[in-house]
Design a protein around this motif. Structure first.
Motif, PDB file in Angstrom:
ATOM      1  N   UNK A 122       0.810  -1.210   0.000  1.00 17.74           N
ATOM      2  CA  UNK A 122       0.000   0.000   0.000  1.00 17.74           C
ATOM      3  C   UNK A 122       0.851   1.272   0.000  1.00 17.74           C
ATOM      4  N   UNK A 123       2.098   1.178   0.484  1.00 22.70           N
ATOM      5  CA  UNK A 123       2.883   2.400   0.699  1.00 22.70           C
ATOM      6  C   UNK A 123       3.090   3.146  -0.627  1.00 22.70           C
ATOM      7  N   UNK A 124       2.735   4.432  -0.705  1.00 21.93           N
ATOM      8  CA  UNK A 124       2.809   5.147  -1.978  1.00 21.93           C
ATOM      9  C   UNK A 124       4.218   5.191  -2.575  1.00 21.93           C
ATOM     10  N   UNK A 125       5.251   5.238  -1.754  1.00 22.39           N
ATOM     11  CA  UNK A 125       6.630   5.283  -2.282  1.00 22.39           C
ATOM     12  C   UNK A 125       6.993   3.941  -2.926  1.00 22.39           C
ATOM     13  N   UNK A 126       6.652   2.851  -2.256  1.00 23.64           N
ATOM     14  CA  UNK A 126       6.912   1.517  -2.808  1.00 23.64           C
ATOM     15  C   UNK A 126       6.123   1.350  -4.115  1.00 23.64           C
ATOM     16  N   UNK A 127       4.898   1.836  -4.134  1.00 20.55           N
ATOM     17  CA  UNK A 127       4.070   1.717  -5.343  1.00 20.55           C
ATOM     18  C   UNK A 127       4.659   2.508  -6.513  1.00 20.55           C
ATOM     19  N   UNK A 128       5.262   3.658  -6.204  1.00 16.76           N
ATOM     20  CA  UNK A 128       5.913   4.447  -7.269  1.00 16.76           C
ATOM     21  C   UNK A 128       7.036   3.639  -7.923  1.00 16.76           C
ATOM     22  N   UNK A 129       7.755   2.894  -7.110  1.00 18.24           N
ATOM     23  CA  UNK A 129       8.859   2.085  -7.648  1.00 18.24           C
ATOM     24  C   UNK A 129       8.294   0.935  -8.499  1.00 18.24           C
ATOM     25  N   UNK A 130       7.311   0.222  -7.944  1.00 21.59           N
ATOM     26  CA  UNK A 130       6.727  -0.910  -8.684  1.00 21.59           C
ATOM     27  C   UNK A 130       6.165  -0.466 -10.032  1.00 21.59           C
TER      28      UNK A 130
END
Ligand code: AMP
Ligand code: MG
Length: 332
Positions: A122-130
């Motif tokens: 869910x974390x927006x930073x992790x999602x930006x990377x994915x």
């Protein structure tokens, strides 16, 4: 050595830089809503091997693979009805599902098992990377194997900074405890493998069936596991940990070299040294959020002995107590 220069702010330029590192088979620290992860290309054996090397994690302990959504996972796993229901209810979020894998996932990721643990974070930073990558990320917690899990970028820089290029800073992890793991290999007989922020009750209500619990507590953690679960000793600080039953705290236990960690501010407290609490009011979510960070802080202050009060065994309290029992376990 101070590795704080390896902590990168969450900016577009740094997302692009981190995505480039991951495409070049490097591993980096990333924020998630549970704890910080050590991420690498899940489809590339050399990246996966680096993850195990950097952590010092035994190859018998399989990794969780992170996708940006369930559709991108379908090329690599067999999705069953239960997985679909739980994904709709809890993804993106702190729930990991163990499902049958396809051949695209290297055996190294799963310790040779025919199943794989997957999650949509869910974390927006992790999602930006994915979002920037066309492959999923394997990401166990970004700590040396067996040590307390990191919930801040500084924890990762402190313990693994010498061994990795970068840690993306996404602020303190919201939940502060690792994801719940549910085994869905047999769709009709789901089993909890690890307690976490999504409770047994929430999962059982969503599926409409009771769950069984298969949490690994065997003392023999050294032999290859046929159905790997959690290792008995884990999350351990250098200090000795002694657990106290909920409510059984006692001000006499804290002295110069030992600290007392309570669920909430004790009624008897009046500026005693070495007495700490995880939540002003005893709120279980706050306790989970603060637990690992406080243990790491006290460990770095060189306390030799931590007396820690267990929480109530309800909701996320089950997961908190599970982590505390593993932190206290010593295998000789
Ligand atoms: P973590 O330590 O947070 O990376 O979580 C990984 C844990 O997930 C492992 O230690 C196992 O307990 C569990 N796990 C991962 N993959 C599988 C799998 N294929 N089957 C059963 N459990 C798994
Ligand atoms: Mg871990």
């Amino acid at each position: 050595m101070d590795n704080s220069h390896k902590i990168l702010e969450a900016t577009i330029a740094n997302y692009d830089h981190c995505a480039d590192l991951l495409r070049a088979d490097e591993v980096i620290g990333v924020p998630t809503e549970t704890v910080y992860g050590l991420a690498g290309n899940a489809l590339n054996e050399s990246s996966v091997r680096k993850i195990f090397d950097v952590k010092g994690r035994p190859l018998i302990d399989p990794l969780i693979v992170h996708f940006s959504n369930i559709d991108s996972a379908e090329a690599h796993i067999a999705v069953n009805q239960s997985a679909r229901k739980l994904a709709a209810a809890f993804w993106p979020g702190p729930l990991t599902m163990v499902v049958p894998k396809r051949a695209t996932i290297p055996d190294l990721v799963t310790a040779g098992l025919s199943s794989v643990a997957i999650r949509v974070p869910q974390h927006p930073v992790f999602r930006e990377i994915l979002k920037r990558l066309d492959f999923p990320l394997a990401a166990p917690s970004a700590n040396p194997f067996g040590y307390v899990s990191p919930t801040q970028a500084s924890h990762v820089a402190h313990t693994l900074g010498n061994r990795i290029e970068a840690v993306l800073d996404g602020g303190p992890s919201n939940f502060g405890l690792e994801s719940t793991i549910i085994d869905l290999r047999a769709s009709e007989a789901p089993a909890i493998l690890r307690h976490g922020p999504i409770t047994e009750d929430q999962i059982s209500k969503t599926l409409g069936i009771p769950l069984s619990t298969h949490i690994e507590t065997a003392a023999d953690d050294t032999s290859a596991q046929t159905a790997p679960g959690m290792l008995t000793q884990h999350y351990s600080p250098s200090a000795k940990v002694t657990l106290l039953e909920h409510g059984a705290i006692n001000s006499n236990l804290a002295d110069k070299t030992s600290a007392l960690i309570c669920n909430q501010k004790p009624e008897w407290y009046s500026k005693q040294c070495n007495v700490f609490w995880l939540s002003e009011s005893g709120n279980l979510n706050e306790i989970a959020h603060n637990l690992f960070a406080l243990i790491q802080r006290l460990d770095q202050q060189n306390y030799k002995h931590l007396w820690i009060e267990l929480t109530l065994e309800s909701g996320i309290g089950q997961a908190i107590n599970d982590r505390l029992r593993r932190a206290a376990a010593k295998i000789t």
